[in-house]
Design an enzyme around this catalytic site. Sequence first.
Site, PDB file in Angstrom:
ATOM      1  N   ASN A   9      32.843  31.547  42.250  1.00 39.96           N
ATOM      2  CA  ASN A   9      32.709  31.425  40.799  1.00 39.96           C
ATOM      3  C   ASN A   9      32.716  29.933  40.506  1.00 39.96           C
ATOM      4  O   ASN A   9      33.766  29.302  40.530  1.00 39.96           O
ATOM      5  CB  ASN A   9      33.873  32.136  40.096  1.00 39.96           C
ATOM      6  CG  ASN A   9      33.854  31.899  38.583  1.00 39.96           C
ATOM      7  OD1 ASN A   9      32.883  31.354  38.051  1.00 39.96           O
ATOM      8  ND2 ASN A   9      34.917  32.305  37.915  1.00 39.96           N
ATOM      9  N   LYS A  11      32.238  28.462  37.826  1.00 41.34           N
ATOM     10  CA  LYS A  11      32.703  28.113  36.470  1.00 41.34           C
ATOM     11  C   LYS A  11      31.732  27.088  35.863  1.00 41.34           C
ATOM     12  O   LYS A  11      30.539  27.128  36.168  1.00 41.34           O
ATOM     13  CB  LYS A  11      34.155  27.643  36.507  1.00 41.34           C
ATOM     14  CG  LYS A  11      35.042  28.669  37.239  1.00 41.34           C
ATOM     15  CD  LYS A  11      36.508  28.446  37.080  1.00 41.34           C
ATOM     16  CE  LYS A  11      37.261  29.543  37.841  1.00 41.34           C
ATOM     17  NZ  LYS A  11      38.711  29.489  37.647  1.00 41.34           N
ATOM     18  N   HIS A  94      36.542  37.650  33.001  1.00 43.55           N
ATOM     19  CA  HIS A  94      37.385  36.615  33.621  1.00 43.55           C
ATOM     20  C   HIS A  94      38.461  36.195  32.620  1.00 43.55           C
ATOM     21  O   HIS A  94      38.212  36.147  31.417  1.00 43.55           O
ATOM     22  CB  HIS A  94      36.524  35.419  34.031  1.00 43.55           C
ATOM     23  CG  HIS A  94      37.246  34.467  34.917  1.00 43.55           C
ATOM     24  ND1 HIS A  94      38.165  33.552  34.424  1.00 43.55           N
ATOM     25  CD2 HIS A  94      37.245  34.311  36.263  1.00 43.55           C
ATOM     26  CE1 HIS A  94      38.675  32.878  35.437  1.00 43.55           C
ATOM     27  NE2 HIS A  94      38.137  33.316  36.564  1.00 43.55           N
ATOM     28  N   GLU A  96      39.503  33.430  31.826  1.00 43.60           N
ATOM     29  CA  GLU A  96      39.112  32.291  30.984  1.00 43.60           C
ATOM     30  C   GLU A  96      38.263  32.762  29.813  1.00 43.60           C
ATOM     31  O   GLU A  96      38.347  32.221  28.705  1.00 43.60           O
ATOM     32  CB  GLU A  96      38.384  31.237  31.839  1.00 43.60           C
ATOM     33  CG  GLU A  96      39.379  30.537  32.774  1.00 43.60           C
ATOM     34  CD  GLU A  96      38.802  30.027  34.075  1.00 43.60           C
ATOM     35  OE1 GLU A  96      37.566  29.943  34.224  1.00 43.60           O
ATOM     36  OE2 GLU A  96      39.616  29.711  34.981  1.00 43.60           O
ATOM     37  N   GLU A 166      42.902  38.920  39.621  1.00 40.43           N
ATOM     38  CA  GLU A 166      43.118  37.483  39.473  1.00 40.43           C
ATOM     39  C   GLU A 166      44.373  37.244  38.638  1.00 40.43           C
ATOM     40  O   GLU A 166      44.300  37.227  37.407  1.00 40.43           O
ATOM     41  CB  GLU A 166      41.910  36.832  38.788  1.00 40.43           C
ATOM     42  CG  GLU A 166      40.647  36.904  39.603  1.00 40.43           C
ATOM     43  CD  GLU A 166      39.745  35.690  39.372  1.00 40.43           C
ATOM     44  OE1 GLU A 166      39.123  35.261  40.349  1.00 40.43           O
ATOM     45  OE2 GLU A 166      39.681  35.164  38.244  1.00 40.43           O
ATOM     46  N   GLY A 172      43.446  28.229  39.629  1.00 43.44           N
ATOM     47  CA  GLY A 172      43.305  26.784  39.481  1.00 43.44           C
ATOM     48  C   GLY A 172      44.626  26.037  39.528  1.00 43.44           C
ATOM     49  O   GLY A 172      44.689  24.851  39.206  1.00 43.44           O
ATOM     50  N   SER A 211      43.332  30.620  43.533  1.00 39.43           N
ATOM     51  CA  SER A 211      43.658  29.601  44.539  1.00 39.43           C
ATOM     52  C   SER A 211      43.505  30.123  45.963  1.00 39.43           C
ATOM     53  O   SER A 211      44.303  29.775  46.843  1.00 39.43           O
ATOM     54  CB  SER A 211      45.061  29.033  44.306  1.00 39.43           C
ATOM     55  OG  SER A 211      45.133  28.413  43.030  1.00 39.43           O
TER      56      SER A 211
HETATM   57  P1  13P Z   1      40.569  29.079  41.754  1.00 37.76           P
HETATM   58  O1  13P Z   1      40.111  29.562  43.102  1.00 37.76           O
HETATM   59  O2  13P Z   1      40.085  27.705  41.420  1.00 37.76           O
HETATM   60  O3  13P Z   1      42.024  29.276  41.552  1.00 37.76           O
HETATM   61  O4  13P Z   1      39.839  30.034  40.684  1.00 37.76           O
HETATM   62  C1  13P Z   1      39.932  31.394  40.848  1.00 37.76           C
HETATM   63  C2  13P Z   1      39.038  32.044  39.866  1.00 37.76           C
HETATM   64  O5  13P Z   1      39.280  32.010  38.671  1.00 37.76           O
HETATM   65  C3  13P Z   1      37.833  32.708  40.359  1.00 37.76           C
HETATM   66  O6  13P Z   1      37.220  33.453  39.374  1.00 37.76           O
END
Ligand code: 13P
Length: 248
Positions: A9, A11, A94, A96, A166, A172, A211
């Site tokens: 992903n 982002k 997601h 976010e 997640e 992150g 992560s």
């Molecule tokens: P990270 O791997 O940067 O923690 O992000 C995970 C994520 O949100 C994947 O959709």
Amino acid sequence: MRRKLVCGNWKMNGSLVSNAVLLAGIKAGLSQSSCDVAVCVPAVYLAQCQSALTGSGLSWGAQDVSAHASGAYTGEISVSMLQDFSCEYVILGHSERRAYHGESDALVALKMQRVIQSGLTPVVCVGESLAERESGQTEAVVSAQMDVLLAAIDAADLAKMVIAYEPVWAIGTGKTATPEMAQDVHAILRAKLGQKNGELAQAVRILYGGSMKPDNARELLAMPDIDGGLIGGAALNSADFLAIVHFA
Ligand code: 13P
């Protein structure tokens, strides 16, 4: 036997130049991958993925899609537009998008219905916040998220979805759920799926995201109900991403 899926992903990261380097690096290292591998990129780069990745064995997709088919929805992108660029996957719900764009479980379920009808594969995210985990609500939170999704899907279509667990506190942050913590939640999610159709629940891939990195991927991916990863930061570096693919 579920085939593992490692999905990047990206982002809101990338540029035409940096994407070309990243995609070439992934393609070059992918030769004998026994798992499914995909990248979900900003929509403006789907054409770049289509031209760079067609025939490579690497799939691509989007990070969100509209719940509507077409029409006066300024700024939105439809499923048929994603199909124009041969997308295979769409990340939905997601955390976010839930946090910054107010996406509800009901909206995520509507999007999932549209994506499944179209033949693309939704990668639907669920997960609890730190406060929810610390107050012992993890199971209740993910179960409630799953209930809305499962009410919106025909039992026969169950295996057309991919779920991504997640934990919001692990995204992150460099904090990862331990393999046991993640496995516990994955087992809860599979049991929820099993209430809809026990046999098909065994075919649904449940990815872990939060992560996941080369140094923790092996242990996470060894857990019985962890069927791959949804990778954020580590998907932006071809060596890291390929290392995770290798463990899968
Ligand atoms: P990270 O791997 O940067 O923690 O992000 C995970 C994520 O949100 C994947 O959709």
